[in-house]
Write an enzyme that holds these catalytic residues in place. Structure first.
Site, short mmCIF file in Angstrom:
data_model
loop_
_atom_site.label_atom_id
_atom_site.label_comp_id
_atom_site.label_asym_id
_atom_site.label_seq_id
_atom_site.Cartn_x
_atom_site.Cartn_y
_atom_site.Cartn_z
CE LYS A 19 -1.84 -2.15 -4.93
NZ LYS A 19 -2.96 -2.25 -5.74
CB THR A 22 -5.76 -4.31 -3.05
OG1 THR A 22 -5.44 -5.64 -4.17
CG2 THR A 22 -6.45 -5.16 -1.95
CD GLU A 72 -5.74 -0.83 -6.89
OE1 GLU A 72 -4.50 -0.91 -6.66
OE2 GLU A 72 -6.67 -1.52 -6.67
#
Ligand SMILES: CC(=O)Nc1ccn([C@H]2C[C@H](O)[C@@H](CO)O2)c(=O)n1
Length: 104
Positions: A19, A22, A72
């Site tokens: 990931k 954000t 993500e």
């Protein structure tokens, strides 16, 4: 040093480098390229790593694509569902791209 929190369910993906972005609302996007940020779990505020911010870019909810979803570690449908649950009705987001700081 600045701080950021993530829901605990994202901790493993961040630590594994799966990931790397954000998406946050304006109130949670006060970061700039080069910032080293201390990361903790939202639920218990337990520190779990540092990240370095690579970029902060405005992006509209309706502009999200498979690229952001991959960053993500989600499908686009999953990402849009998560965003809709965290920020109901949001149209303007900020994409914070980051890398994991290893060894500290
Ligand atoms: C308090 C708060 O908003 N915390 C958040 C917001 C977002 N995330 C995660 C969820 C998704 O993977 C991306 C996109 O929003 O960031 C989070 O972990 N904690």
């Amino acid at each position: 040093m600045k701080n950021i929190t993530f829901y605990q369910r994202f901790e493993a993906d961040i630590l594994a480098g799966r990931k790397t972005i954000t998406l946050r609302d304006k109130s949670d996007a006060d970061y700039a390229a080069g910032d080293k940020v201390s990361v903790a779990r939202y639920e218990d505020n337990l520190f779990f790593c540092h990240i370095e911010v690579k970029s902060v870019t405005p992006i509209r909810y309706d502009q999200l694509t498979e690229l952001q979803a991959r960053q993500e570690n989600m499908t686009l449908d999953e990402l849009k569902k998560v965003i809709g649950e965290i920020y109901p009705g949001i149209t303007e987001l900020y994409m914070i791209e980051f890398s994991l700081c290893k060894g500290d």
